[in-house]
Motif scaffolding. Sequence first.
Motif, short mmCIF file in Angstrom:
data_model
loop_
_atom_site.label_atom_id
_atom_site.label_comp_id
_atom_site.label_asym_id
_atom_site.label_seq_id
_atom_site.Cartn_x
_atom_site.Cartn_y
_atom_site.Cartn_z
N GLU A 21 0.83 -1.21 0.00
CA GLU A 21 0.00 0.00 0.00
C GLU A 21 0.86 1.25 0.00
O GLU A 21 0.33 2.37 0.04
CB GLU A 21 -0.92 0.00 1.23
N THR A 22 2.17 1.11 -0.05
CA THR A 22 3.06 2.26 -0.05
C THR A 22 2.97 2.98 -1.40
O THR A 22 3.01 2.34 -2.45
CB THR A 22 4.52 1.82 0.19
N PRO A 23 2.84 4.31 -1.40
CA PRO A 23 2.75 5.04 -2.67
C PRO A 23 3.96 4.78 -3.56
O PRO A 23 5.08 4.60 -3.08
CB PRO A 23 2.69 6.51 -2.22
N ALA A 24 3.72 4.79 -4.86
CA ALA A 24 4.77 4.47 -5.82
C ALA A 24 5.95 5.42 -5.73
O ALA A 24 7.11 4.99 -5.84
CB ALA A 24 4.20 4.47 -7.24
N ASP A 25 5.68 6.71 -5.53
CA ASP A 25 6.79 7.66 -5.51
C ASP A 25 7.73 7.39 -4.34
O ASP A 25 8.94 7.56 -4.44
CB ASP A 25 6.29 9.11 -5.49
N ARG A 26 7.16 6.94 -3.21
CA ARG A 26 8.01 6.64 -2.05
C ARG A 26 8.85 5.39 -2.31
O ARG A 26 10.03 5.33 -1.95
CB ARG A 26 7.16 6.45 -0.80
N ILE A 27 8.25 4.38 -2.94
CA ILE A 27 9.00 3.16 -3.26
C ILE A 27 10.13 3.48 -4.23
O ILE A 27 11.26 3.00 -4.08
CB ILE A 27 8.05 2.09 -3.84
N PHE A 28 9.82 4.31 -5.23
CA PHE A 28 10.87 4.67 -6.19
C PHE A 28 11.98 5.46 -5.50
O PHE A 28 13.17 5.22 -5.75
CB PHE A 28 10.28 5.48 -7.34
N GLU A 29 11.63 6.40 -4.65
CA GLU A 29 12.65 7.19 -3.96
C GLU A 29 13.52 6.31 -3.06
O GLU A 29 14.73 6.52 -2.97
CB GLU A 29 11.98 8.29 -3.13
N ASN A 30 12.91 5.33 -2.40
CA ASN A 30 13.69 4.41 -1.56
C ASN A 30 14.69 3.64 -2.41
O ASN A 30 15.84 3.42 -2.00
CB ASN A 30 12.76 3.45 -0.82
N TRP A 31 14.24 3.19 -3.59
CA TRP A 31 15.17 2.49 -4.49
C TRP A 31 16.31 3.40 -4.91
O TRP A 31 17.48 3.00 -4.91
CB TRP A 31 14.43 1.97 -5.72
N ALA A 32 15.98 4.63 -5.29
CA ALA A 32 17.00 5.56 -5.77
C ALA A 32 18.03 5.85 -4.68
O ALA A 32 19.24 5.92 -4.96
CB ALA A 32 16.34 6.86 -6.25
N ARG A 33 17.57 6.03 -3.43
CA ARG A 33 18.51 6.30 -2.34
C ARG A 33 19.41 5.10 -2.07
O ARG A 33 20.59 5.26 -1.73
CB ARG A 33 17.74 6.67 -1.07
N ALA A 34 18.85 3.90 -2.20
CA ALA A 34 19.62 2.68 -1.93
C ALA A 34 20.53 2.29 -3.09
O ALA A 34 21.43 1.48 -2.93
CB ALA A 34 18.67 1.53 -1.59
N SER A 35 20.30 2.88 -4.27
CA SER A 35 21.05 2.49 -5.47
C SER A 35 21.98 3.62 -5.89
O SER A 35 21.75 4.31 -6.89
CB SER A 35 20.06 2.15 -6.60
N ARG A 36 23.02 3.81 -5.13
CA ARG A 36 23.93 4.92 -5.38
C ARG A 36 24.68 4.77 -6.70
O ARG A 36 25.21 5.75 -7.24
CB ARG A 36 24.93 5.05 -4.22
N TYR A 37 24.71 3.56 -7.22
CA TYR A 37 25.37 3.32 -8.50
C TYR A 37 24.54 3.86 -9.67
O TYR A 37 25.04 4.00 -10.78
CB TYR A 37 25.59 1.81 -8.71
N ALA A 38 23.26 4.15 -9.43
CA ALA A 38 22.37 4.59 -10.50
C ALA A 38 22.52 6.09 -10.71
O ALA A 38 22.25 6.88 -9.81
CB ALA A 38 20.92 4.24 -10.16
N GLY A 39 22.97 6.49 -11.90
CA GLY A 39 23.10 7.90 -12.22
C GLY A 39 21.77 8.51 -12.62
O GLY A 39 20.74 7.82 -12.64
N SER A 40 21.79 9.78 -12.95
CA SER A 40 20.55 10.48 -13.28
C SER A 40 19.87 9.87 -14.51
O SER A 40 18.65 9.76 -14.56
CB SER A 40 20.83 11.96 -13.51
N LYS A 41 20.67 9.47 -15.51
CA LYS A 41 20.08 8.85 -16.70
C LYS A 41 19.48 7.49 -16.38
O LYS A 41 18.44 7.11 -16.93
CB LYS A 41 21.12 8.73 -17.81
N ASP A 42 20.15 6.76 -15.48
CA ASP A 42 19.61 5.47 -15.06
C ASP A 42 18.26 5.66 -14.35
O ASP A 42 17.29 4.96 -14.63
CB ASP A 42 20.58 4.76 -14.12
N ARG A 43 18.23 6.61 -13.42
CA ARG A 43 16.98 6.86 -12.67
C ARG A 43 15.87 7.29 -13.61
O ARG A 43 14.71 6.87 -13.47
CB ARG A 43 17.21 7.91 -11.58
N ALA A 44 16.20 8.13 -14.59
CA ALA A 44 15.19 8.58 -15.54
C ALA A 44 14.65 7.42 -16.37
O ALA A 44 13.44 7.32 -16.63
CB ALA A 44 15.77 9.66 -16.45
N ALA A 45 15.54 6.52 -16.80
CA ALA A 45 15.13 5.39 -17.62
C ALA A 45 14.25 4.42 -16.82
O ALA A 45 13.23 3.92 -17.33
CB ALA A 45 16.35 4.66 -18.17
#
Length: 435
Positions: A21-45
């Motif tokens: 039931e967690t909102p999608a934007d929060r789940i995505f933000e949690n992934w982005a914070r935990a995935s420091r290897y992901a650059g801006s282009k990776d996050r956008a894709a």
Amino acid sequence: MTPGARLSAAIDILVDIFRSETPADRIFENWARASRYAGSKDRAAVSAIVYGVLRHKAELEHALGAPAHEVTPRLMAAGWLTLRAGEEADAVLALMTGEKHAPEPASEEEAAALKADALPGPDTAPHIRLNYPDWLQPEFEDAFGERLEPELAALMDRAPTDLRANTLKASREEALAALKEAGVEVEEGGLSPWSIRLLKKANLPALKPFRDGLVEIQDEGSQLACLLAGARPGEQAVDLCAGGGGKSLALAATMENHGQIFACDLEARRLKALMPRAQRAGCRNIQTMPLHPWVPGEADPDLTELTGRADLVLVDAPCSGTGAWRRSPDARWRLTTEKLAAYRAAQAEVLERAAPLVKPGGRLVYVTCSLLPSENEDRVAAFLAAHEGFAEEPWTKHWPEDLPRPASLSGIALRLSPATSGTDGFFVSILRRRA
């Protein structure tokens, strides 16, 4: 990240979204914070795949074979690349190797579904082509009639980011100039006298105009609701469902810091964010009031002293959020008949709690970010049937004469929508208590 790793990350995020039931934007933000290897282009894709699936879930499921067989997040993510991003099926299947963090190879059934997929044709049911739960069809037909298709199609677009110029600190022209000096591409909004629209993404919290309180993030439709509330200097106002306080801050500006705003909410946690925002914005007439649950017909445990004192009670009621589906595309798939019934009950209760606070001649302004008549016109009608001392007034009567009127769907209340007004969907009803 390789293209295969991006696809795999999107699949994992979608699995988490659909099982919680967690909102999608929060789940995505949690992934982005935990995935420091992901650059801006990776996050956008990855974001493009995730939110593409959420916006087009019904048509993807239909194209990929539902209900004949289960269409998994994995298949929908791959299907979005072929159906909406224009990739060839063989090229997407080539990403699914199981190597270097890529998804596991596709099964024969998955490969066949990807190669046979096709977007739904014009004769397909509207709820599939326009991506909403089929049980909402009668509500949307009631709300939009012949305009159903363009209105629902607009809800699949991405929403713009609007700012409100904080007139306690700067005019809109001054705020625009400060943002442009900070390198932000912006333009005046077309409806609200305070609205500024971002033309490109910007890291707003890092900008000096934002830190200095010259602007606040607020959709233009929400600004129009605050404008119609008509809060004036020296009045007593109650923001009964204040949440993080965005509307309280707008009311403080229209009141020029004179008078009193009581910002109330059942969730004290949400109110805690308001006072730092108020300090940044230079608002000095806001008082927060955490509320306790209330039983209709019994004495109010928190608001008794405000009985009959308020010139304005703003009820930004809890609702389905259908008007904000552009911003939260996952919300359309989380809504159920049970949740909608609970929202309607909460709306009736908050209106009952609000009514005694309004003084004779004062106004109760009922606002939702819903497009559904059962949360809007039906709630107002039920309230008026039970409260003969109130009458609904046309929104046009309260619109400033020197401003162009926004396009509104038919009715005595203001009805905004992405297709009609270019804002989020909002409903604003002005209820006057007879003197």
